[in-house]
Design a protein around this motif. Sequence first.
Motif, PDB file in Angstrom:
ATOM      1  N   VAL A   1       0.830  -1.210   0.000  1.00  0.00           N
ATOM      2  CA  VAL A   1       0.000   0.000   0.000  1.00  0.00           C
ATOM      3  C   VAL A   1       0.862   1.257   0.000  1.00  0.00           C
ATOM      4  O   VAL A   1       0.507   2.262  -0.625  1.00  0.00           O
ATOM      5  N   LEU A   2       1.996   1.210   0.693  1.00  0.00           N
ATOM      6  CA  LEU A   2       2.907   2.360   0.671  1.00  0.00           C
ATOM      7  C   LEU A   2       3.414   2.610  -0.743  1.00  0.00           C
ATOM      8  O   LEU A   2       3.470   3.759  -1.206  1.00  0.00           O
ATOM      9  N   ALA A   3       3.786   1.529  -1.442  1.00  0.00           N
ATOM     10  CA  ALA A   3       4.301   1.670  -2.804  1.00  0.00           C
ATOM     11  C   ALA A   3       3.221   2.162  -3.756  1.00  0.00           C
ATOM     12  O   ALA A   3       3.475   3.016  -4.613  1.00  0.00           O
ATOM     13  N   LEU A   4       2.008   1.641  -3.617  1.00  0.00           N
ATOM     14  CA  LEU A   4       0.916   2.047  -4.495  1.00  0.00           C
ATOM     15  C   LEU A   4       0.531   3.507  -4.256  1.00  0.00           C
ATOM     16  O   LEU A   4       0.303   4.264  -5.208  1.00  0.00           O
ATOM     17  N   ALA A   5       0.441   3.903  -2.990  1.00  0.00           N
ATOM     18  CA  ALA A   5       0.087   5.284  -2.672  1.00  0.00           C
ATOM     19  C   ALA A   5       1.154   6.247  -3.188  1.00  0.00           C
ATOM     20  O   ALA A   5       0.845   7.318  -3.727  1.00  0.00           O
ATOM     21  N   GLU A   6       2.414   5.855  -3.037  1.00  0.00           N
ATOM     22  CA  GLU A   6       3.503   6.706  -3.523  1.00  0.00           C
ATOM     23  C   GLU A   6       3.468   6.814  -5.044  1.00  0.00           C
ATOM     24  O   GLU A   6       3.668   7.894  -5.609  1.00  0.00           O
ATOM     25  N   ALA A   7       3.189   5.686  -5.708  1.00  0.00           N
ATOM     26  CA  ALA A   7       3.141   5.689  -7.174  1.00  0.00           C
ATOM     27  C   ALA A   7       2.052   6.607  -7.699  1.00  0.00           C
ATOM     28  O   ALA A   7       2.199   7.240  -8.742  1.00  0.00           O
ATOM     29  N   GLU A   8       0.942   6.682  -6.966  1.00  0.00           N
ATOM     30  CA  GLU A   8      -0.185   7.520  -7.396  1.00  0.00           C
ATOM     31  C   GLU A   8      -0.117   8.927  -6.813  1.00  0.00           C
ATOM     32  O   GLU A   8      -0.891   9.800  -7.210  1.00  0.00           O
ATOM     33  N   GLY A   9       0.779   9.131  -5.854  1.00  0.00           N
ATOM     34  CA  GLY A   9       0.891  10.449  -5.241  1.00  0.00           C
ATOM     35  C   GLY A   9      -0.296  10.814  -4.379  1.00  0.00           C
ATOM     36  O   GLY A   9      -0.702  11.982  -4.334  1.00  0.00           O
ATOM     37  N   VAL A  10      -0.875   9.807  -3.684  1.00  0.00           N
ATOM     38  CA  VAL A  10      -2.036  10.076  -2.839  1.00  0.00           C
ATOM     39  C   VAL A  10      -1.670   9.948  -1.368  1.00  0.00           C
ATOM     40  O   VAL A  10      -0.696   9.280  -1.002  1.00  0.00           O
ATOM     41  N   ARG A  11      -2.478  10.559  -0.546  1.00  0.00           N
ATOM     42  CA  ARG A  11      -2.300  10.491   0.895  1.00  0.00           C
ATOM     43  C   ARG A  11      -2.682   9.101   1.387  1.00  0.00           C
ATOM     44  O   ARG A  11      -3.672   8.518   0.941  1.00  0.00           O
ATOM     45  N   LEU A  12      -1.916   8.564   2.316  1.00  0.00           N
ATOM     46  CA  LEU A  12      -2.205   7.249   2.885  1.00  0.00           C
ATOM     47  C   LEU A  12      -2.364   7.360   4.388  1.00  0.00           C
ATOM     48  O   LEU A  12      -1.493   7.879   5.081  1.00  0.00           O
ATOM     49  N   GLU A  13      -3.494   6.876   4.883  1.00  0.00           N
ATOM     50  CA  GLU A  13      -3.743   6.783   6.320  1.00  0.00           C
ATOM     51  C   GLU A  13      -3.617   5.312   6.724  1.00  0.00           C
ATOM     52  O   GLU A  13      -4.143   4.427   6.045  1.00  0.00           O
ATOM     53  N   THR A  14      -2.906   5.038   7.811  1.00  0.00           N
ATOM     54  CA  THR A  14      -2.809   3.674   8.310  1.00  0.00           C
ATOM     55  C   THR A  14      -3.447   3.596   9.695  1.00  0.00           C
ATOM     56  O   THR A  14      -3.306   4.517  10.509  1.00  0.00           O
ATOM     57  N   VAL A  15      -4.146   2.498   9.927  1.00  0.00           N
ATOM     58  CA  VAL A  15      -4.817   2.277  11.206  1.00  0.00           C
ATOM     59  C   VAL A  15      -4.219   1.031  11.836  1.00  0.00           C
ATOM     60  O   VAL A  15      -4.237  -0.049  11.235  1.00  0.00           O
ATOM     61  N   GLU A  16      -3.671   1.171  13.028  1.00  0.00           N
ATOM     62  CA  GLU A  16      -2.981   0.071  13.698  1.00  0.00           C
ATOM     63  C   GLU A  16      -3.889  -0.594  14.728  1.00  0.00           C
ATOM     64  O   GLU A  16      -4.178  -0.035  15.772  1.00  0.00           O
ATOM     65  N   THR A  17      -4.352  -1.793  14.414  1.00  0.00           N
ATOM     66  CA  THR A  17      -5.137  -2.571  15.372  1.00  0.00           C
ATOM     67  C   THR A  17      -4.580  -3.998  15.448  1.00  0.00           C
ATOM     68  O   THR A  17      -5.300  -4.944  15.747  1.00  0.00           O
ATOM     69  N   GLY A  18      -3.285  -4.147  15.151  1.00  0.00           N
ATOM     70  CA  GLY A  18      -2.664  -5.462  15.112  1.00  0.00           C
ATOM     71  C   GLY A  18      -2.682  -6.198  16.439  1.00  0.00           C
ATOM     72  O   GLY A  18      -2.550  -7.430  16.472  1.00  0.00           O
ATOM     73  N   ALA A  19      -2.858  -5.475  17.555  1.00  0.00           N
ATOM     74  CA  ALA A  19      -2.900  -6.130  18.861  1.00  0.00           C
ATOM     75  C   ALA A  19      -4.081  -7.087  18.983  1.00  0.00           C
ATOM     76  O   ALA A  19      -4.090  -7.958  19.855  1.00  0.00           O
ATOM     77  N   LEU A  20      -5.069  -6.934  18.100  1.00  0.00           N
ATOM     78  CA  LEU A  20      -6.220  -7.843  18.129  1.00  0.00           C
ATOM     79  C   LEU A  20      -5.798  -9.283  17.879  1.00  0.00           C
ATOM     80  O   LEU A  20      -6.470 -10.220  18.300  1.00  0.00           O
ATOM     81  N   ARG A  21      -4.699  -9.465  17.178  1.00  0.00           N
ATOM     82  CA  ARG A  21      -4.228 -10.810  16.847  1.00  0.00           C
ATOM     83  C   ARG A  21      -4.057 -11.652  18.104  1.00  0.00           C
ATOM     84  O   ARG A  21      -4.454 -12.815  18.160  1.00  0.00           O
ATOM     85  N   GLU A  22      -3.474 -11.070  19.154  1.00  0.00           N
ATOM     86  CA  GLU A  22      -3.210 -11.818  20.388  1.00  0.00           C
ATOM     87  C   GLU A  22      -4.497 -12.323  21.017  1.00  0.00           C
ATOM     88  O   GLU A  22      -4.564 -13.459  21.494  1.00  0.00           O
ATOM     89  N   ALA A  23      -5.525 -11.493  21.019  1.00  0.00           N
ATOM     90  CA  ALA A  23      -6.788 -11.898  21.629  1.00  0.00           C
ATOM     91  C   ALA A  23      -7.402 -13.093  20.916  1.00  0.00           C
ATOM     92  O   ALA A  23      -7.997 -13.970  21.550  1.00  0.00           O
ATOM     93  N   PHE A  24      -7.250 -13.169  19.604  1.00  0.00           N
ATOM     94  CA  PHE A  24      -7.893 -14.229  18.849  1.00  0.00           C
ATOM     95  C   PHE A  24      -7.035 -15.488  18.722  1.00  0.00           C
ATOM     96  O   PHE A  24      -7.522 -16.516  18.269  1.00  0.00           O
ATOM     97  N   THR A  25      -5.771 -15.440  19.136  1.00  0.00           N
ATOM     98  CA  THR A  25      -4.938 -16.640  19.077  1.00  0.00           C
ATOM     99  C   THR A  25      -5.229 -17.581  20.237  1.00  0.00           C
ATOM    100  O   THR A  25      -4.753 -18.706  20.250  1.00  0.00           O
ATOM    101  N   ARG A  26      -6.025 -17.154  21.187  1.00  0.00           N
ATOM    102  CA  ARG A  26      -6.322 -17.999  22.342  1.00  0.00           C
ATOM    103  C   ARG A  26      -7.323 -19.103  22.003  1.00  0.00           C
ATOM    104  O   ARG A  26      -7.525 -20.015  22.775  1.00  0.00           O
ATOM    105  N   ARG A  27      -7.947 -18.986  20.843  1.00  0.00           N
ATOM    106  CA  ARG A  27      -8.941 -19.990  20.447  1.00  0.00           C
ATOM    107  C   ARG A  27      -8.292 -21.061  19.583  1.00  0.00           C
ATOM    108  O   ARG A  27      -7.494 -20.783  18.699  1.00  0.00           O
ATOM    109  N   ALA A  28      -8.667 -22.303  19.827  1.00  0.00           N
ATOM    110  CA  ALA A  28      -8.068 -23.416  19.095  1.00  0.00           C
ATOM    111  C   ALA A  28      -8.420 -23.395  17.616  1.00  0.00           C
ATOM    112  O   ALA A  28      -7.688 -23.940  16.795  1.00  0.00           O
ATOM    113  N   ASP A  29      -9.552 -22.785  17.269  1.00  0.00           N
ATOM    114  CA  ASP A  29      -9.974 -22.774  15.865  1.00  0.00           C
ATOM    115  C   ASP A  29      -9.519 -21.516  15.135  1.00  0.00           C
ATOM    116  O   ASP A  29      -9.985 -21.214  14.048  1.00  0.00           O
TER     117      ASP A  29
END
Length: 213
Positions: free
Chosen positions: A49-77
């Motif tokens: 996404v960084l490369a694509l946004a740079e190629a097009e010259g557009v503004r890029l907003e990133t939202v960091e919610t990666g901590a959710l991964r830990e909560a969902f790894t507690r389930r066996a499925d």
Amino acid sequence: MNPEPDLLLLSGGVESAALLRRWCAENRPVIATWADYGQRNAARERAAVLALAEAEGVRLETVETGALREAFTRRADWVGHVPLPQRNLLILALAVNLAQHHGAGRILLALNREDAGHGPGSGAAFLQGFGSLAARLVPGLSVAAPLQELGKADIIRRGAQDGVPWRLTWSCLLGQERHCGRCPQCHARQAAFAAADVPDPTDYRQPPGPQTP
């Protein structure tokens, strides 16, 4: 007065790259947005996404919610590459707030016709319902999926005419340096380029072949 921008959810895949290219080619104001929700390939998506946004010259907003991964790894499925099954709901909810903050009039998703089979969060009924909710929360705000009636091959065929830099995109579910060539997304990518009769520039770790169960 400048027109309201569109908030385009950019994943780094071929569909969102094609949608971004078309909007930029038509000189439509757009803000690209990417969310880390704990997906295994987050680093590769981020690079795309960084490369694509740079190629097009557009503004890029990133939202960091990666901590959710830990909560969902507690389930066996738990599924490694999809830690948040209803991720579209989360990403759209965040997008509503970003759209309001930036004065955007529309949220764009790059869903295609084949995505409808990937769960209720990718279907037309969900988008219509969420669009109504978004308009109630932020009057005037709408949600649209301009590619929803097109198949992946159709999008690639049209994107090739628009000059989409496919080499910058990322589809693989894994977070390796190269596309694995064996996961469902790699197979879908290979098949779509072949069906579109467009050269596939992707560097696959393993050559295309029958998908293993």
